[in-house]
Design an enzyme around this catalytic site. Structure first.
Site, PDB file in Angstrom:
ATOM      1  N   THR A   1      -5.233  39.574  44.574  1.00  0.00           N
ATOM      2  CA  THR A   1      -3.945  39.818  45.233  1.00  0.00           C
ATOM      3  C   THR A   1      -3.057  40.579  44.258  1.00  0.00           C
ATOM      4  OG1 THR A   1      -3.233  37.572  44.632  1.00  0.00           O
ATOM      5  CG2 THR A   1      -4.088  37.908  46.864  1.00  0.00           C
TER       6      THR A   1
ATOM      7  N   THR B   1      -3.028  28.064  40.129  1.00  0.00           N
ATOM      8  CA  THR B   1      -3.007  28.698  41.441  1.00  0.00           C
ATOM      9  C   THR B   1      -3.999  29.825  41.417  1.00  0.00           C
ATOM     10  OG1 THR B   1      -0.769  28.128  41.750  1.00  0.00           O
ATOM     11  CG2 THR B   1      -1.597  29.852  43.136  1.00  0.00           C
TER      12      THR B   1
END
Length: 414
Positions: A162, A199
């Site tokens: 991402t 994360t």
């Protein structure tokens, strides 16, 4: 996906060895990104493969996380289906329908049980997708499956990125009963990184013949020392997923029990891979220009040491001082004091770059800031803190906090 590569990035994606029984593919489903890039990763495992996983404990976890948690009890895996660009989190019944459609399409292609499919999603929160967005593209994606070797690793790693600026891969080997086994995998992560998995998404594969129980024991232990010991910004995601798949192709007697002494060699290799991937995530921290290691010793327990280390590593004051190359050690003192663990001013010893700064409740006599200031100008920063109370110790890794972090997250959805 960011365009400027982190200054802390490795020079290239590593050459990862083959893992028998694993096939990989990257595919573009057109989920979010305007530029042509793969946004779906598929991994297919041979029948008989076992699985372990560690998943976020976030109370707003994504639909894929909930499904992986349910499927984990089966201990078997045939496929991983992962998308970037949309986290499928906080998407209600639409999110569940998306997972159902993806799993149904995969089952139709493989003829396996639904519980053998492990989905994952990463990206923007709260934006439902058409339920068949990935499902309708899976037949074409499956035509791209190739053995997990050579360039296939990097293709898979790039498909799940991402805000990452580089793909992350790592490998190691171990010997079990005289047989060499391989551990190899890849991860994504850059921002929203904090313990409770960090994360990130990470997928690790091995040909070791290990049953689900001992596989899970090894993975949980490795996670505590790696992905649960890094932080970029103190934020935990809805989508954290770490999956370990064992194809059981290696020609050694099966390891069926976590108490089997032969598991130790495999666990050491798994630790090395997880720690390598975790550190790469920190090196790709959003806006990062410096890699920071915080070592705490002398705490009342290992847990106390880790809490102190993470308080230092998560401190915006410490992180901005590192970004500004300011040898302001008082910020470390302040972080230790508010960590919620026992500390004594007169026993505390703090060093930076191997140079002792304070002891006996104050700055050391004759302290020369010049070598510490020079250390702060480098890309690799080391802080050492001895609490002086016990045998507890821990090491965590973080990065600096720069305006680049604001730039990335202030325009994340644009």
């Amino acid at each position: 996906m960011a365009t400027a590569v982190s200054p802390l990035a490795p020079t290239s994606f590593p050459s990862l060895p083959p893992v028998p029984g694993v096939r990989l593919a990257g595919h573009r489903a057109g989920i979010r990104y305007k530029t042509p890039r793969n946004d779906v990763m598929v991994a297919v495992l041979d029948e008989g493969s076992s699985v372990a996983a560690v998943l976020t404990r976030s109370l707003t976890a994504s639909a894929p996380v909930h499904r992986c948690r349910a499927h984990l009890a089966g201990g078997a895996v045939r496929a991983l289906v992962v998308n970037a660009g949309n986290s499928n989190a906080f998407t209600g019944k639409a999110g569940e329908a998306f997972v159902d459609a993806t799993i149904d399409a995969t089952v139709a292609l493989l003829g396996c049980k639904p519980s053998e499919i492990f989905p994952a999603s990463t990206g923007v929160i709260g934006q439902p997708m058409p339920s068949d967005l990935i499902a309708k593209s899976l037949p074409e994606a499956f035509t791209k499956l190739v053995p997990a070797e050579g360039a296939a690793w990097e293709v898979a790693a790039r498909a799940i990125m991402t805000t990452d600026t580089f793909p992350k891969g790592a490998s190691a080997t171990a010997t079990i009963d005289g047989v060499t086994v391989t551990v190899a995998g890849f991860a994504k992560g850059s921002g929203m990184i904090a313990p409770d998995m960090a994360t990130m998404l990470a997928y690790v594969f091995t040909d070791a013949n290990i049953a689900p129980g001992p596989l899970q024991a090894a993975l949980s232990s490795a996670t505590d020392r790696s992905f649960n010991s890094i932080t970029v910004d103190g934020d935990t995601s809805t989508s954290d997923t770490l999956v370990l798949c064992a194809t059981r192709k290696a020609a050694h007697a099966a390891i069926e029990d976590a108490a089997d002494p032969r598991l130790a060699a495999f666990a050491a290799a798994l630790d090395a891979v997880c720690l390598d991937l975790a550190k790469q995530i920190v090196r790709d921290g959003e806006g990062a220009t410096k890699f920071v290691e915080v070592r705490v010793t002398g705490a009342e327990s290992d847990a106390a040491a880790k809490r102190i280390a993470l308080t230092i590593a998560n401190s915006p004051l410490v992180k901005t001082a590192v970004a500004g190359e300011d040898a302001n050690w008082g910020r470390i003192v302040a972080a230790v004091g508010r960590a919620g663990e026992r500390a004594d001013r007169d026993l505390l010893v703090i060093s930076a770059g191997g140079v002792q700064i304070c002891a006996n409740g104050m700055e050391v006599p004759g302290y020369d800031e010049a070598p510490v200031a020079a250390h702060m100008k480098g890309q690799e920063i080391l802080f050492e803190v001895d609490i002086g109370l016990g045998a507890g110790k821990a090491t965590v890794w973080t990065c600096d906090l720069t305006h680049g972090y604001i730039d990335i997250n202030g325009s994340y959805r644009s």
